[in-house]
Structure formats: C-alpha cells, structure tokens
Design a protein around this motif. Structure first.
Motif, PDB file in Angstrom:
ATOM      1  N   ASN A  44      -6.382  13.148  11.364  1.00  0.00           N
ATOM      2  CA  ASN A  44      -7.412  12.117  11.174  1.00  0.00           C
ATOM      3  C   ASN A  44      -8.488  12.523  10.168  1.00  0.00           C
ATOM      4  O   ASN A  44      -9.515  11.876  10.064  1.00  0.00           O
ATOM      5  CB  ASN A  44      -8.037  11.764  12.524  1.00  0.00           C
ATOM      6  CG  ASN A  44      -8.576  12.984  13.238  1.00  0.00           C
ATOM      7  OD1 ASN A  44      -8.330  14.118  12.818  1.00  0.00           O
ATOM      8  ND2 ASN A  44      -9.323  12.764  14.315  1.00  0.00           N
ATOM      9  N   TYR A  45      -8.266  13.588   9.419  1.00  0.00           N
ATOM     10  CA  TYR A  45      -9.243  14.024   8.431  1.00  0.00           C
ATOM     11  C   TYR A  45      -9.022  13.306   7.102  1.00  0.00           C
ATOM     12  O   TYR A  45      -7.925  12.824   6.822  1.00  0.00           O
ATOM     13  CB  TYR A  45      -9.163  15.540   8.224  1.00  0.00           C
ATOM     14  CG  TYR A  45      -9.885  16.342   9.277  1.00  0.00           C
ATOM     15  CD1 TYR A  45      -9.751  16.026  10.630  1.00  0.00           C
ATOM     16  CD2 TYR A  45     -10.705  17.415   8.945  1.00  0.00           C
ATOM     17  CE1 TYR A  45     -10.402  16.749  11.610  1.00  0.00           C
ATOM     18  CE2 TYR A  45     -11.361  18.142   9.919  1.00  0.00           C
ATOM     19  CZ  TYR A  45     -11.209  17.811  11.244  1.00  0.00           C
ATOM     20  OH  TYR A  45     -11.865  18.525  12.194  1.00  0.00           O
ATOM     21  N   ALA A  46     -10.062  13.294   6.282  1.00  0.00           N
ATOM     22  CA  ALA A  46     -10.011  12.540   5.024  1.00  0.00           C
ATOM     23  C   ALA A  46      -9.030  13.125   4.028  1.00  0.00           C
ATOM     24  O   ALA A  46      -8.631  12.460   3.085  1.00  0.00           O
ATOM     25  CB  ALA A  46     -11.418  12.477   4.409  1.00  0.00           C
ATOM     26  N   GLN A  47      -8.646  14.375   4.210  1.00  0.00           N
ATOM     27  CA  GLN A  47      -7.704  14.984   3.270  1.00  0.00           C
ATOM     28  C   GLN A  47      -6.757  15.875   4.049  1.00  0.00           C
ATOM     29  O   GLN A  47      -7.076  16.331   5.151  1.00  0.00           O
ATOM     30  CB  GLN A  47      -8.507  15.699   2.178  1.00  0.00           C
ATOM     31  CG  GLN A  47      -8.296  17.150   2.028  1.00  0.00           C
ATOM     32  CD  GLN A  47      -9.346  17.771   1.082  1.00  0.00           C
ATOM     33  OE1 GLN A  47     -10.391  17.190   0.751  1.00  0.00           O
ATOM     34  NE2 GLN A  47      -9.081  18.981   0.673  1.00  0.00           N
ATOM     35  N   LEU A 102     -15.201  15.505   5.409  1.00  0.00           N
ATOM     36  CA  LEU A 102     -13.838  15.379   5.943  1.00  0.00           C
ATOM     37  C   LEU A 102     -13.766  14.480   7.164  1.00  0.00           C
ATOM     38  O   LEU A 102     -12.729  13.858   7.421  1.00  0.00           O
ATOM     39  CB  LEU A 102     -13.297  16.764   6.327  1.00  0.00           C
ATOM     40  CG  LEU A 102     -12.880  17.672   5.168  1.00  0.00           C
ATOM     41  CD1 LEU A 102     -12.733  19.105   5.648  1.00  0.00           C
ATOM     42  CD2 LEU A 102     -11.568  17.184   4.558  1.00  0.00           C
ATOM     43  N   THR A 103     -14.844  14.441   7.930  1.00  0.00           N
ATOM     44  CA  THR A 103     -14.774  13.750   9.227  1.00  0.00           C
ATOM     45  C   THR A 103     -15.877  12.731   9.437  1.00  0.00           C
ATOM     46  O   THR A 103     -15.798  11.932  10.369  1.00  0.00           O
ATOM     47  CB  THR A 103     -14.881  14.762  10.385  1.00  0.00           C
ATOM     48  OG1 THR A 103     -16.223  15.275  10.421  1.00  0.00           O
ATOM     49  CG2 THR A 103     -13.906  15.916  10.227  1.00  0.00           C
ATOM     50  N   SER A 135     -11.812  21.774  18.047  1.00  0.00           N
ATOM     51  CA  SER A 135     -12.439  20.900  19.009  1.00  0.00           C
ATOM     52  C   SER A 135     -12.514  19.528  18.380  1.00  0.00           C
ATOM     53  O   SER A 135     -12.960  19.412  17.244  1.00  0.00           O
ATOM     54  CB  SER A 135     -13.845  21.385  19.339  1.00  0.00           C
ATOM     55  OG  SER A 135     -13.805  22.730  19.704  1.00  0.00           O
ATOM     56  N   PRO A 136     -12.092  18.499  19.091  1.00  0.00           N
ATOM     57  CA  PRO A 136     -12.187  17.172  18.503  1.00  0.00           C
ATOM     58  C   PRO A 136     -13.611  16.881  18.029  1.00  0.00           C
ATOM     59  O   PRO A 136     -14.576  17.340  18.626  1.00  0.00           O
ATOM     60  CB  PRO A 136     -11.784  16.262  19.658  1.00  0.00           C
ATOM     61  CG  PRO A 136     -10.895  17.111  20.493  1.00  0.00           C
ATOM     62  CD  PRO A 136     -11.454  18.495  20.381  1.00  0.00           C
TER      63      PRO A 136
END
Ligand SMILES: [Ca+2]
Ligand SMILES: [Ca+2]
Length: 410
Positions: A44-47, A102-103, A135-136
């Motif tokens: 679920n990260y941008a890259q 990123l998040t 960790s989420p």
C-alpha cells in the motif's frame, strides 16, 4: 533426527561434489553464484522499489555472512556466493519525511523482511524478492507491560495486578474496536533444567499464541486519540487497597480505572468480574484461572481480528493429544510486539520472530514490582512520541513500580 543427519550428510556430499566439479573448472576456488535481492515496500505504499535497504545474507551451513545496500531500483547484488541454504533479511528505516511521501503519515518506521531456507543451487536461483513489512501505518504500540507481579507485606506472591498498556503513537485517532491482545507460546528461559525453547522457534514468519482477547465494538465505537492509551488489566480493581499491601501499597498498582479487564468466566467463579471495568471478549483461552502471563517474562502481541483467525490452530509438536493447540498468527498481522525473557542469558528462548521484535528485556527476578515501559522519543507540541525500533531491548526501560497511564517524560 536420523533423517536430518542423512539430509545433512547428503547436502555435505553434494556441496563436496559441487566443489569437486568446480575444482575441475577452476583449480583454485570453489564455484560461486551471483544473487540479486529485490526489496519492495509494503503493497500500500506509494512506490514499490525500496532503495537504501540493508540486505544481509547468511549461509546457514557455513555461517558465512555478507551484506549490501539496495540501489535506486531496490536491488542488492551479491556477486559471489557459495551454493547453500541462506537466510536473507532486509531492513529499512524510514524517516518521518520519507514516511510522509510514501504513506501520507509523518511517522518514523522500521520495516523488516526475512526469507529463510532460500536454496542457492545455481544461476537459476539468482533473484529473490522480499517485501518489507512494519507496524501498520498509524501505529498503536505497547507502551507498558507489567508482568512480574508483587510481593505482599508478608512475603506472599501476588500476580493479579498484571496489566498491559497500549498507546496511540500516531497523529490520528485510531479505533481500537476489534483490536486483539495475545500472549506468545513458549517458556521465558531455563526455568527448570529440562526446559526447552518453543518448538515453533524455526518459524520466523508466524507467532503462536496461547490465548486471544479482543476489544469488543462495531468498529467505530472506541476511538483512541493520538497520545492517549488504554489499560488492559488482569483484574480491574485497586490492588493497592488489598489488605495484603497495607504499608507497602507502592509495590502494586491501582487498576480500578482500567479500560478493560480479562474476565475469565468459569463455572467455579475463580475469576471475579470487576463491575466498573468492562470485559474483553475471550476469543481463545488455554490458561488457568485468569489471563496470567509468565511472571518470568511474556511475549505479547497486538493485532486486529481477521476472518478465520481461530481456524489456524496448530498442535504443539510432541505434546499429548489432549494438550490444547495454539493459534498461528502471521507476522504480517501483528501491529506491535513485546518480549521479556527470564534473564539476559535467555536469548535462546526467544519466542517472538526477530522481524517483529529483534530483542528482549529481562528483570532476572519475579514478584519484584518491576515493569517494562517504552522509552520517550520526542515531543511534538503536547504529544509525546514513544520510541519504536521494533526491538524491545532498545525500546523499553525496566522501572519500579509500574506506571499505568503515566508516560515517560524528558
Ligand atoms: Ca481477571
Ligand atoms: Ca469487569
């Protein structure tokens, strides 16, 4: 054991054979192979490609190690590795700024990935991909674990005052409905001469838990604001008011305002239901009278309930058929983990996989009123951010006595 020996012998013979055949090609050195380790950020990260990650490889047979850092494509390259079975780990620390891009959340994070049993046998095995997990985002952390219990005025051993505190270390409100807390299976150290480490120690990708308790709620009933915490008590009462602690009240704690307690309902009523403290939902239980975690040191994990969670029950190897199985929880589900072992020499008894918690704390005693509390990291406005490097040995102080709802200050 016998088949293991045969396997070992076979692999030694095959390594010898490979070395022999390579000797025919090049008389001076054993044949080696290149290996590329691709490291990816969580899905679920941008890259995807994780640059700047540290990759470590360890040959399980020979113990030789090497390390490299991933390039801008997220690849770490090892040019000359001997064939064999490897353990490959990747770690990447994200600064708050990096995490922001990123998040979308400006919170430092430590991401980890582990691949065990990777067989490098030739050029066909030349690429392996590891996906980091941490960790989420928007994380809850275990702020304090109080497991040792206390000694009463007359020298009695008291353990009903154990508690666990969970803190919102993020910038956002987090709903804690459906959050679960569980204790990890296995002994805390060499308690008795015959005590052995958990049978599940070789599984680095899952946690095996004894009991699971869940915060009830529909999903949006229990908001926890940034910088606030919840207490989960074994018994939600004022233990300082117990007559056994007259004159030595400071050895124990007041848990009458705990947010939840573990009420272990039984036909014999051995656990009391404190009327003013709500009860957690008991999802799975293998304990005795109450949710007592080891006074020598527990492994504790928190995670969200997920579908079919209780279906993955696993028998303990070698245990009697009547012995209740444990529940296997994938590392990827774990939000935070904490581990205390009996003493500093107990590292061989570690139960929580290193990818979740690379270290441990210990007190070397019991009934000492000692508690493990997460360290202060920094202050943002009025909010305190606690240290979280996914290593209990780094992140926790041992303090006396326990400090429910009190944060470390600096
Ligand atoms: Ca209880
Ligand atoms: Ca209650």
């Amino acid at each position: 054991m016998k088949s293991l020996k045969v396997l070992l012998l076979l692999s030694l013979v095959s390594i010898a054979a490979m070395q022999f055949s390579s000797c025919q090609n090049s008389p001076t050195e054993a044949q080696t192979f290149p290996l590329t380790v691709r490291v990816q950020f969580p899905a679920n990260y941008a890259q995807s490609a994780a640059a700047g990650a540290t990759v470590r490889v360890r040959n399980v047979e020979s113990g030789t190690r090497d390390s490299a850092t991933t390039n801008t494509s997220g690849e770490a390259r090892f040019s000359r590795l001997l064939p064999g079975t490897y353990e490959i780990t990747a770690t990447r620390a994200l600064s708050a700024t990096e995490a922001q891009s990123l998040t979308g959340f400006s919170v430092e994070q430590n991401l980890n990935a582990v691949r065990t049993g990777f067989a490098l046998r030739g050029t066909a095995d030349s690429v392996v991909t590891l996906q980091l997990a941490g960790s989420p985002v928007g994380n809850l952390v275990i702020k304090e674990c109080y497991w040792t219990g206390a000694t009463t005025r007359n020298g009695g051993f008291y353990f009903s005052d154990q508690f666990h505190e969970i803190y919102n270390n993020s910038t956002d409100t987090i709903f804690v409905d459906s959050l679960c807390i569980a204790d990890v299976y296995g002994p805390s150290g060499q308690i008795n001469p015959g005590t052995r480490p958990t049978e599940f120690q070789d599984d680095r990708n899952n946690v095996y838990v004894n009991s699971i308790w869940m915060i009830p709620g529909t999903g949006r009933q229990r908001p926890l604001l940034p910088g606030q915490s919840i207490i989960i008590a074994q018994d939600g009462i004022n233990h300082r008011a117990d007559t056994a602690f007259v004159g030595v009240e400071n050895r124990t704690v007041d848990l009458s305002r705990a947010d939840w307690e573990t009420f272990n309902e039984r036909p014999d009523n051995r656990d009391a239901d404190a009327p003013n403290v709500p009860n957690l939902t008991r999802l799975y239980f293998t304990g005795g009278f109450d949710w007592l975690v080891p006074v020598f040191g527990p492994g504790i994990v928190i995670f969200r309930a997920f579908p079919n969670m209780l279906a993955d029950s696993v028998r303990i190897p070698g245990a009697a058929p009547t012995f209740p199985p444990r529940i296997r929880i994938p590392n990827t589900r774990i939000i935070d983990a904490f581990e205390a072992l009996q003493n500093p020499q107990s590292g061989g008894f570690k139960r929580v996989p290193a990818a979740l918690d690379a270290g441990f704390v210990s007190t070397s005693d019991t009934y000492s009123s000692k508690s493990g509390r997460r360290k202060f990291a920094r202050r943002v406005g009025t909010r305190i951010i606690l240290q979280d490097t996914n290593n209990s040995g780094n992140d926790f102080d041992i303090i006396t006595p326990a400090t429910p709802k009190q944060l470390p200050q600096q």
